[in-house]
Design an enzyme around this catalytic site. Structure first.
Site, PDB file in Angstrom:
ATOM      1  N   GLY A   1       0.801  -1.221   0.000  1.00 37.82           N
ATOM      2  CA  GLY A   1       0.000   0.000   0.000  1.00 37.82           C
ATOM      3  C   GLY A   1       0.833   1.270   0.000  1.00 37.82           C
ATOM      4  O   GLY A   1       2.067   1.230   0.090  1.00 37.82           O
ATOM      5  N   HIS A   2       0.155   2.392  -0.083  1.00 37.40           N
ATOM      6  CA  HIS A   2       0.822   3.694  -0.146  1.00 37.40           C
ATOM      7  C   HIS A   2       1.591   3.994   1.136  1.00 37.40           C
ATOM      8  O   HIS A   2       1.156   3.656   2.233  1.00 37.40           O
ATOM      9  CB  HIS A   2      -0.199   4.796  -0.421  1.00 37.40           C
ATOM     10  N   ASN A   3       2.759   4.598   0.961  1.00 38.39           N
ATOM     11  CA  ASN A   3       3.601   5.039   2.079  1.00 38.39           C
ATOM     12  C   ASN A   3       4.177   3.895   2.917  1.00 38.39           C
ATOM     13  O   ASN A   3       4.687   4.127   4.009  1.00 38.39           O
ATOM     14  CB  ASN A   3       2.835   5.994   3.010  1.00 38.39           C
TER      15      ASN A   3
END
Lengths: 357, 357, 357
Positions: free
Chosen positions: C242-244
């Site tokens: 996922g993001h980050n």
């Protein structure tokens, strides 16, 4: 040309499926449908007499029903397995669209590749060195086929599929969009500095006749030797098959299941969705593994067993344990109550003991 | 052209989000950032006064804060929902890059296809027979669109997406790279020889306005009828949606979840990641299903329920059962201790009985 | 050119892996194999003296064995880590096929892109504006690379990969077919009408040197800032990042695992298959997370811990709890038996009490 436009008589459909006509055999059928949404020209099926009221209301022009269950006043086909007969009728009415023999001008076909004159190769497809595309195979838009690949007769390879070097497909194999066959297996060896080195992934993948593989599923090449998918096996979307996995014939594997390296699944097994199998496990002939189950590395599931849970247990045991699990709060209360009673008894008995002394 | 280069005044951003300026409204903002990494020219947001110390240290040129929480000496926008206001501000400062109207020379567009003059069709894309690409749609590099497909206004289809024949997309739908829409559902009927025959997969897929679908997600066509994704629904990466699934409006589904055939998810549900749902289940309006949960075939989750576990249970019950599960060793000890005490009591009582007699 | 054709002497292979020859060093080796399937010209390895009987029967022309375990009459290489030595030998005998420097005429390379003269760009590939393809990189057929992307030296990007704008890859990164790097993260903010607005996804992805990523895996761009995969990390097929998310160096992640936004995995961790991690979790250095485990949002797994289950627990505790779980029916019986005994005792003691009064 599709038979949908012209239609097929009920009597001819009955002949195809080995059923017999009850009622008007001259009715012309153009498409399949379910009981509820069927309109004139459609054939629907009744697998179970429980849905008979639905069947009576259906606007289908023909019903495929169990033997001896024809509905008076309806054009019916009686069949031993109505759902199977329905599937066979659908093959007649809705044959898979096949592209004409043709190699698109935008496709890149290496000179040493051997594409049969009756095959179709779509726009922007790529056929690598020495690869063979056999008769009537359909290689759709933007499929990448590497070097030394063999694609059997009447295979259908949907768009955006990737087939790495050396992979071999039998006849009538269907690969849905985004499938990846023959990427490197996941194996590394760590050195003293902590760095991972690739374990050789120099084997290949062999896929038997009549296999169908769902969208975005991945089947890794063997480290050494072969990853194999047996004849007639059906695999759903987003499934992961690791290196050196051997899958038998007529196995069914539902979506998002993952099978680790060197695991064996024998013929006729049914594997649910989101199942995980550790490496070097073995699922013997005809076993059934429930959705979301987890099989530990090296575990053997015996032939015909029905297994559920993480880690897997026989279904009966799984159900019993789950029932007990659900009663844990009650068990806890009973235990507290017993402790209270035993403390009381101890006091009483201790008291009577005192009196006795 | 992006607004990043020229920048936007705080007062204009406040107007866009329906907030009001506290402090200097003339400050020019060029980009969004988080509180920690923000530098001059950035706007950040404070959802919660708990992070106020972070906000005080932030180098952001503008802060979006809850109403009444403006920070003295800072250029602030007060908003009822600061995070939402931040998202809207980002739409102004970082509008999605849109390609100019253009059909790449390497794209293959069938003659009967209808591509709007304001649409973009990227390199090596394919638009099939009779398919319609509506105004301002963006079909990126190497997208495959089959025959009789409809792509609504301002849709964005990222590279390497595959859309099978007959699929219909509403307006402003975003499909990320590798998505597959309309592959055959997973349905077979077994004959007496053990071979599997394909159940007809002749339905289609319909996707509503403002749906966004994550990378490599698969949505199968219906066997008969329709697989449907409702308006405003958001689906994460690597999700599997089976044939004939009906998903309502404004549903959120996290990554790697799998939904089996004919299951219904009503409006406003939130489904976690790696959830598995059996076929013919129903999740009613506004229900929440926790990550990794398992829903059995045919199960109904009632409106507004919050469900966790395999199989799913109401969250409170799930938590209680898990707590009990963690205390099993203690329970076991207590049970052993009680058995010892009861054996002692039995001996004592047996002893006193003897005395009594 | 591959060394397979000409072959390499055992003495040279020994030198490469830092082992020493026992027996005939002049034997010519052409390929790697496992003990069972090896034929003349193959080298196999013996990691463990448990398989010594297999080794004695093997037809391999050379065996790599643990130090001091050379087999009389066989050409052997003694090595401290035979499996590692085997992997290194395989790199010599089966070097990854590399395409000649070349940009296919069907590839679309934007004018402002910078492709090194020693790189390969395959058929129907796309290299976006200002993107840089460094020396000896291999961009295979139909890869999409967006704008402002950087691909490091000797990277191998397999077919049908999608790399969104702004992503940066280090050196020798391998991306298998269907990988998607840099699609938007999954983040929305709901407004009062119930509609979801995209939270800005304007960060990017950075991938370190020597990372390998399996087929159809997805790594989302950061909302703000960076999603990062550290040097030497290996990720299997169909994984969701996922993001980050921040992943350290030399981490191993097996297939179908999903890692939610902003979670951190430190160096040298090993993560099994089908693991799910909630957002903002942290797995500290060298921890091991078993297959199918579930990590709750915000959870911290301490350095070196071995964790299993949903939710995760230390392996010892997990095993103990599972053993207790399997004994629930017995526990239930014991509890029933105790209740019966206590009821009997109560009757007896009550009786004696009556007598006492």
């Amino acid at each position: 040309m599709s038979r949908e436009a012209e239609g097929v008589k009920v009597s001819e459909l009955a002949r195809v499926v080995g059923g017999h006509v009850a009622g008007d055999g001259e009715v012309v059928i153009r498409r399949v449908a379910d009981l509820e949404s069927a309109t004139e020209g459609a054939v629907a099926f009744v697998e179970d007499t429980k849905v008979i009221s639905l069947a009576l209301k259906s606007k289908a022009s023909c019903l495929i029903v169990p033997e001896g269950e024809a509905i008076a006043g309806k054009s019916c086909i009686e069949a031993r397995q109505p759902k199977l007969a329905f599937a066979l009728v659908a093959e007649v009415l809705h044959p898979p669209k096949r592209k004409e023999s043709f190699v698109d001008l935008t496709a890149v076909v290496r000179e040493s590749a051997n594409v049969h004159a009756s095959a179709f190769v779509g726009a922007h497809a790529h056929i690598g060195l020495r690869s063979e595309i056999k008769a009537e195979a359909q290689i759709h838009h933007n499929v990448f086929i590497g070097d030394d690949v063999s694609i059997g007769r009447r295979c259908v390879i949907h768009p955006n599929v990737t087939i790495y070097d050396g992979v071999r497909l039998g006849e009538r194999v269907i690969l849905h969009a985004g499938v990846v066959i023959g990427a490197d297996g996941f194996g590394y060896v760590r050195d003293v500095t902590g760095a991972y080195h690739k374990f050789p992934q120099v084997g290949t993948v062999e896929i038997g006749d009549d296999v169908e593989i769902g969208a975005n599923t991945c089947i890794d090449r063997a480290a050494l030797g072969l990853t194999r998918i047996g004849r007639g096996t059906k695999i759903d979307n987003l499934v992961q098959i690791g290196h050196n996995v051997l899958i038998g014939e007529c196995v069914v594997i539902a979506a998002q299941t993952g099978i680790s390296g060197s695991t064996v699944i024998e013929d006729d097994c049914v594997i649910g969705g989101q199942v995980g199998m550790g490496d070097h496990a073995r699922v013997e002939r005809g076993a059934i593994v429930g959705s979301k189950a987890g099989i530990l590395p090296g575990k053997i599931v015996r032939a015909g067993q029905v297994m559920w849970g993480v880690p897997v247990r026989p279904l009966d045991e799984y159900k019993r344990l789950n029932a007990h699990f659900g009663r844990l709060p009650q068990m806890h209360k009973e235990l507290q109550e017993l402790r209270r009673r035993v403390a009381e008894l101890t006091a009483q008995v201790g008291g009577s003991n005192e009196k006795d002394s």
